[in-house]
Write a protein that holds these residues in place. Structure first.
Motif, PDB file in Angstrom:
ATOM      1  N   ILE A  44     -56.196   9.205  46.249  1.00 51.44           N
ATOM      2  CA  ILE A  44     -57.241  10.182  45.980  1.00 51.44           C
ATOM      3  C   ILE A  44     -58.577   9.441  46.034  1.00 51.44           C
ATOM      4  N   PRO A  45     -59.573   9.990  46.718  1.00 48.79           N
ATOM      5  CA  PRO A  45     -60.874   9.308  46.771  1.00 48.79           C
ATOM      6  C   PRO A  45     -61.379   9.002  45.349  1.00 48.79           C
ATOM      7  N   GLY A  46     -61.866   7.794  45.160  1.00 47.79           N
ATOM      8  CA  GLY A  46     -62.366   7.385  43.852  1.00 47.79           C
ATOM      9  C   GLY A  46     -61.281   6.910  42.910  1.00 47.79           C
ATOM     10  N   CYS A  47     -60.059   6.740  43.413  1.00 47.96           N
ATOM     11  CA  CYS A  47     -58.932   6.349  42.570  1.00 47.96           C
ATOM     12  C   CYS A  47     -58.277   5.049  43.035  1.00 47.96           C
ATOM     13  N   THR A  48     -59.021   4.238  43.748  1.00 46.01           N
ATOM     14  CA  THR A  48     -58.465   2.975  44.214  1.00 46.01           C
ATOM     15  C   THR A  48     -58.399   1.978  43.065  1.00 46.01           C
ATOM     16  N   ALA A  49     -57.736   0.872  43.306  1.00 50.38           N
ATOM     17  CA  ALA A  49     -57.659  -0.180  42.293  1.00 50.38           C
ATOM     18  C   ALA A  49     -59.057  -0.626  41.876  1.00 50.38           C
ATOM     19  N   GLY A  50     -59.958  -0.730  42.844  1.00 52.63           N
ATOM     20  CA  GLY A  50     -61.332  -1.117  42.545  1.00 52.63           C
ATOM     21  C   GLY A  50     -62.041  -0.090  41.686  1.00 52.63           C
ATOM     22  N   ASP A  51     -61.809   1.189  41.970  1.00 53.43           N
ATOM     23  CA  ASP A  51     -62.421   2.257  41.170  1.00 53.43           C
ATOM     24  C   ASP A  51     -61.932   2.217  39.730  1.00 53.43           C
ATOM     25  N   VAL A  52     -60.619   2.071  39.570  1.00 54.60           N
ATOM     26  CA  VAL A  52     -60.037   2.019  38.227  1.00 54.60           C
ATOM     27  C   VAL A  52     -60.582   0.818  37.468  1.00 54.60           C
ATOM     28  N   THR A  53     -60.624  -0.330  38.129  1.00 58.21           N
ATOM     29  CA  THR A  53     -61.130  -1.538  37.484  1.00 58.21           C
ATOM     30  C   THR A  53     -62.594  -1.377  37.093  1.00 58.21           C
ATOM     31  N   ALA A  54     -63.395  -0.793  37.974  1.00 57.42           N
ATOM     32  CA  ALA A  54     -64.813  -0.598  37.678  1.00 57.42           C
ATOM     33  C   ALA A  54     -65.009   0.311  36.467  1.00 57.42           C
ATOM     34  N   VAL A  55     -64.274   1.395  36.425  1.00 55.88           N
ATOM     35  CA  VAL A  55     -64.408   2.328  35.300  1.00 55.88           C
ATOM     36  C   VAL A  55     -63.973   1.663  33.993  1.00 55.88           C
ATOM     37  N   MET A  56     -62.825   1.000  34.011  1.00 56.31           N
ATOM     38  CA  MET A  56     -62.326   0.385  32.780  1.00 56.31           C
ATOM     39  C   MET A  56     -63.221  -0.766  32.328  1.00 56.31           C
ATOM     40  N   THR A  57     -63.822  -1.489  33.279  1.00 62.93           N
ATOM     41  CA  THR A  57     -64.759  -2.553  32.928  1.00 62.93           C
ATOM     42  C   THR A  57     -65.990  -1.958  32.251  1.00 62.93           C
ATOM     43  N   GLY A  58     -66.469  -0.850  32.781  1.00 63.66           N
ATOM     44  CA  GLY A  58     -67.620  -0.180  32.170  1.00 63.66           C
ATOM     45  C   GLY A  58     -67.320   0.313  30.766  1.00 63.66           C
ATOM     46  N   VAL A  59     -66.143   0.891  30.584  1.00 64.88           N
ATOM     47  CA  VAL A  59     -65.734   1.359  29.255  1.00 64.88           C
ATOM     48  C   VAL A  59     -65.650   0.180  28.296  1.00 64.88           C
ATOM     49  N   SER A  60     -65.064  -0.905  28.740  1.00 58.45           N
ATOM     50  CA  SER A  60     -64.932  -2.093  27.898  1.00 58.45           C
ATOM     51  C   SER A  60     -66.294  -2.662  27.522  1.00 58.45           C
ATOM     52  N   ALA A  61     -67.203  -2.751  28.487  1.00 55.69           N
ATOM     53  CA  ALA A  61     -68.541  -3.275  28.213  1.00 55.69           C
ATOM     54  C   ALA A  61     -69.294  -2.375  27.240  1.00 55.69           C
ATOM     55  N   SER A  62     -69.163  -1.078  27.414  1.00 59.88           N
ATOM     56  CA  SER A  62     -69.833  -0.138  26.512  1.00 59.88           C
ATOM     57  C   SER A  62     -69.269  -0.232  25.103  1.00 59.88           C
ATOM     58  N   MET A  63     -67.949  -0.381  25.002  1.00 56.65           N
ATOM     59  CA  MET A  63     -67.325  -0.498  23.686  1.00 56.65           C
ATOM     60  C   MET A  63     -67.754  -1.795  23.005  1.00 56.65           C
ATOM     61  N   THR A  64     -67.828  -2.871  23.762  1.00 56.47           N
ATOM     62  CA  THR A  64     -68.266  -4.152  23.205  1.00 56.47           C
ATOM     63  C   THR A  64     -69.680  -4.036  22.653  1.00 56.47           C
ATOM     64  N   THR A  65     -70.572  -3.464  23.434  1.00 54.70           N
ATOM     65  CA  THR A  65     -71.959  -3.282  22.987  1.00 54.70           C
ATOM     66  C   THR A  65     -72.008  -2.420  21.736  1.00 54.70           C
ATOM     67  N   TYR A  66     -71.255  -1.340  21.741  1.00 53.83           N
ATOM     68  CA  TYR A  66     -71.250  -0.438  20.581  1.00 53.83           C
ATOM     69  C   TYR A  66     -70.785  -1.177  19.326  1.00 53.83           C
ATOM     70  N   LEU A  67     -69.685  -1.907  19.429  1.00 51.56           N
ATOM     71  CA  LEU A  67     -69.157  -2.581  18.245  1.00 51.56           C
ATOM     72  C   LEU A  67     -70.115  -3.661  17.726  1.00 51.56           C
ATOM     73  N   PHE A  68     -70.748  -4.390  18.613  1.00 46.32           N
ATOM     74  CA  PHE A  68     -71.689  -5.417  18.171  1.00 46.32           C
ATOM     75  C   PHE A  68     -72.953  -4.810  17.564  1.00 46.32           C
ATOM     76  N   THR A  69     -73.312  -3.609  17.967  1.00 48.52           N
ATOM     77  CA  THR A  69     -74.504  -2.965  17.411  1.00 48.52           C
ATOM     78  C   THR A  69     -74.188  -2.038  16.247  1.00 48.52           C
ATOM     79  N   HIS A  70     -72.920  -1.912  15.904  1.00 44.63           N
ATOM     80  CA  HIS A  70     -72.476  -1.111  14.754  1.00 44.63           C
ATOM     81  C   HIS A  70     -71.510  -1.959  13.923  1.00 44.63           C
ATOM     82  N   PRO A  71     -72.049  -2.902  13.128  1.00 42.76           N
ATOM     83  CA  PRO A  71     -71.194  -3.844  12.410  1.00 42.76           C
ATOM     84  C   PRO A  71     -70.178  -3.181  11.477  1.00 42.76           C
ATOM     85  N   ASP A  72     -70.522  -2.033  10.922  1.00 38.69           N
ATOM     86  CA  ASP A  72     -69.577  -1.354  10.040  1.00 38.69           C
ATOM     87  C   ASP A  72     -68.343  -0.895  10.813  1.00 38.69           C
TER      88      ASP A  72
END
Length: 122
Positions: free
Chosen positions: A34-62
């Motif tokens: 399916i267009p947009g569902c290649t291994a590269g697409d999946v990796t890019a999306v999950m990397t973005g989610v991971s980076a966003s979660m990391t930023t969120y956790l570091f900026t929300h110590p509680d």
């Protein structure tokens, strides 16, 4: 090693493993991806989610402290405590849901079954 460092290491491993599982599930779905569902697409999306979660956790110590406190608990205990925490903190729940949304959208768009996810407590 600090508990938070171990948590992020484990979190990263789960995200990467999830990406690998998602790629495997998407790859076996049919001959024409399916267009947009290649291994590269999946990796890019999950990397973005991971980076966003990391930023969120570091900026929300509680929230970071709470998530770090789940280390060593059984999956069912961690899930129960997380659900209780998110119920008591609806703004955090909504923010974490928004961070995870690109992964949810990818799964829905690419017909990746929910069972392909490694861990989800939200």
């Amino acid at each position: 090693m600090k508990p938070a460092t171990r948590y992020f290491g484990r979190f990263s491993a789960v995200v990467l493993t999830t990406g690998a599982v998602l790629v495997g599930a998407a790859g076996t779905a049919g001959a024409d991806p399916i267009p947009g569902c290649t291994a590269g697409d999946v990796t890019a999306v999950m990397t973005g989610v991971s980076a966003s979660m990391t930023t969120y956790l570091f900026t929300h110590p509680d929230v970071n402290d709470f998530m770090s406190s789940l280390q060593g608990l059984s999956k069912s205990d961690a899930k129960q405590r997380t659900q209780a925490y998110l119920s008591a903190n609806p703004q955090v729940r909504d923010e974490l849901t928004a961070i995870r949304q690109p992964g949810v959208d990818l799964r829905n768009r690419c017909n990746i079954p929910l069972k392909a996810e490694i861990a989800s407590v939200i």
